[in-house]
Scaffold this active site. Sequence first.
Site, PDB file in Angstrom:
ATOM      1  N   LYS A  89       0.804  -1.225   0.000  1.00 59.92           N
ATOM      2  CA  LYS A  89       0.000   0.000   0.000  1.00 59.92           C
ATOM      3  C   LYS A  89       0.838   1.277   0.000  1.00 59.92           C
ATOM      4  O   LYS A  89       0.422   2.297  -0.526  1.00 59.92           O
ATOM      5  CB  LYS A  89      -0.950   0.022   1.201  1.00 59.92           C
ATOM      6  CG  LYS A  89      -2.133  -0.919   1.020  1.00 59.92           C
ATOM      7  CD  LYS A  89      -3.208  -0.643   2.056  1.00 59.92           C
ATOM      8  CE  LYS A  89      -4.446  -1.485   1.804  1.00 59.92           C
ATOM      9  NZ  LYS A  89      -4.218  -2.922   2.075  1.00 59.92           N
ATOM     10  N   GLU A 111      -9.811   7.543   4.002  1.00 61.73           N
ATOM     11  CA  GLU A 111     -10.711   6.708   4.782  1.00 61.73           C
ATOM     12  C   GLU A 111     -10.075   5.326   4.862  1.00 61.73           C
ATOM     13  O   GLU A 111      -9.270   4.953   4.010  1.00 61.73           O
ATOM     14  CB  GLU A 111     -12.100   6.651   4.155  1.00 61.73           C
ATOM     15  CG  GLU A 111     -12.353   5.481   3.237  1.00 61.73           C
ATOM     16  CD  GLU A 111     -11.666   5.584   1.889  1.00 61.73           C
ATOM     17  OE1 GLU A 111     -11.437   6.719   1.425  1.00 61.73           O
ATOM     18  OE2 GLU A 111     -11.353   4.533   1.318  1.00 61.73           O
ATOM     19  N   SER A 377       1.527  -9.971  -1.127  1.00 56.08           N
ATOM     20  CA  SER A 377       1.221  -8.542  -0.982  1.00 56.08           C
ATOM     21  C   SER A 377       1.565  -7.967   0.381  1.00 56.08           C
ATOM     22  O   SER A 377       1.829  -6.774   0.498  1.00 56.08           O
ATOM     23  CB  SER A 377      -0.257  -8.279  -1.292  1.00 56.08           C
ATOM     24  OG  SER A 377      -1.105  -9.071  -0.483  1.00 56.08           O
TER      25      SER A 377
HETATM   26  C1  LIG Z   1      -5.090  -3.911   1.603  1.00 57.89           C
HETATM   27  C2  LIG Z   1      -4.458  -5.181   1.272  1.00 57.89           C
HETATM   28  C3  LIG Z   1      -4.900  -5.968   0.183  1.00 57.89           C
HETATM   29  C4  LIG Z   1      -6.114  -5.626  -0.625  1.00 57.89           C
HETATM   30  O1  LIG Z   1      -6.058  -4.419  -1.306  1.00 57.89           O
HETATM   31  P1  LIG Z   1      -5.827  -4.360  -2.880  1.00 57.89           P
HETATM   32  O2  LIG Z   1      -6.101  -2.951  -3.241  1.00 57.89           O
HETATM   33  O3  LIG Z   1      -6.787  -5.328  -3.508  1.00 57.89           O
HETATM   34  O4  LIG Z   1      -4.422  -4.754  -3.123  1.00 57.89           O
HETATM   35  C5  LIG Z   1      -4.203  -7.127  -0.126  1.00 57.89           C
HETATM   36  N1  LIG Z   1      -3.139  -7.523   0.607  1.00 57.89           N
HETATM   37  C6  LIG Z   1      -2.691  -6.806   1.659  1.00 57.89           C
HETATM   38  C7  LIG Z   1      -1.510  -7.299   2.414  1.00 57.89           C
HETATM   39  C8  LIG Z   1      -3.333  -5.619   2.035  1.00 57.89           C
HETATM   40  O5  LIG Z   1      -2.880  -4.922   3.089  1.00 57.89           O
END
Ligand SMILES: *Cc1c(COP(=O)(O)O)cnc(C)c1O
Length: 393
Positions: A89, A111, A377
């Site tokens: 993010k 938000e 992610s």
């Molecule tokens: C917020 C988050 C997501 C989901 O958000 P996307 O906008 O779909 O990427 C996925 N993985 C992690 C680790 C997150 O913090």
Amino acid sequence: MSYNVNEKGYYGEFGGAYIPEMLYPNVEELRQNYLKITAEPEFQAEFDALLKDYVGRPTPLYFAERLSEKYNTKIYLKREDLCHTGAHKINNTIGQIILAKRLGKTRIIAETGAGQHGVATATVCALMGLECIVYMGEVDIKRQAPNVARMKMLGAEVRPALSGSKTLKDATNEAIRDWINNPVDTYYIIGSVVGPHPYPDMVARFQSVISKEIKEQLLEKEGRENPDYVIACVGGGSNAAGTYYHFLDNEDVKIIAVEAAGMGVDSGESAATSALGKVGVIHGSKTLLMQTTDGQITEPYSISAGLDYPGVGPMHANLFKTGRAQFISITDEQAMSWGLKLSKMEGLIPAIESAHAFAVLDEMKFKPEDIVVINLSGRGDKDLNTYIDYFKL
Ligand SMILES: *Cc1c(COP(=O)(O)O)cnc(C)c1O
């Protein structure tokens, strides 16, 4: 045919800017400036330098040897879990904060639902010395106490949204109201590839560093830039958009999008938007969203807070509609068991969102010579309490 955004802000039939008239000047200012400013060499230099020295990029592309052996294919993990603040993010919030500064904005609003985007926003506001106000549903504030504490430590003000179900969509309404009332000095940082044009395209561009690096790293490790498959979980879709971005128009690279089925797609407790959603408008863009027959947004459910979103960004709605991406939904149970499996097999405790992406390995058959890239992610530190309760650790 291109799967990227067109000059009107659409991906096929999805996207656009469906906003109240009073928001028009704010969104229009952004639309007219985002491509020009982000293309400036000074912008690029500042963005690249912060990604390198503050976020810790490039993140490694790690060959997962034990996983590869077990599933008899070549599995690489893109290590977004190693980014500062623990997930992808921050790539986006860094980009947007530099843009906000260049637009002369002094006050930042956002938000947040689970608090991850709030933390990433509060972090970059501290970095730049800008005022930061994060709207969060009162219910979410209670559920996500550690992230609320992080935001406060970082100097942000967390304002509770007290209306409706007191969760994410109510916080979004409060943020939009604030932006309408403060059009001159305030910038609204959106955390995924959602919202009115130009947000989905802008956020996808900031996250596209993920696939840019994958290409460079694969070339070095495998002698070719393009994998056979790219796999990512989709909440709003920003980590997925970043992972797919430079492969969108190369159909030799197959795209797999993983959604949260929650308790099961047909259980009434799910967040599998592609399977359950219909065309509608959410957050200012035309896309697929979960709704009742009379158009009320349905409350989604997933054990992972980051995938617990009733819509999906317009890029992904189009990838689904056109068949360019294959969508797979994974239950809480499958994701949680992968949380444990990845920890034991590779020494990597994943965010529960990311764990969903790995369950594709049980659902699909890959060839031994295939190169499969899974976007990890985020890391699982934030989810430890959920893991503890679930596995009675
Ligand atoms: C917020 C988050 C997501 C989901 O958000 P996307 O906008 O779909 O990427 C996925 N993985 C992690 C680790 C997150 O913090």
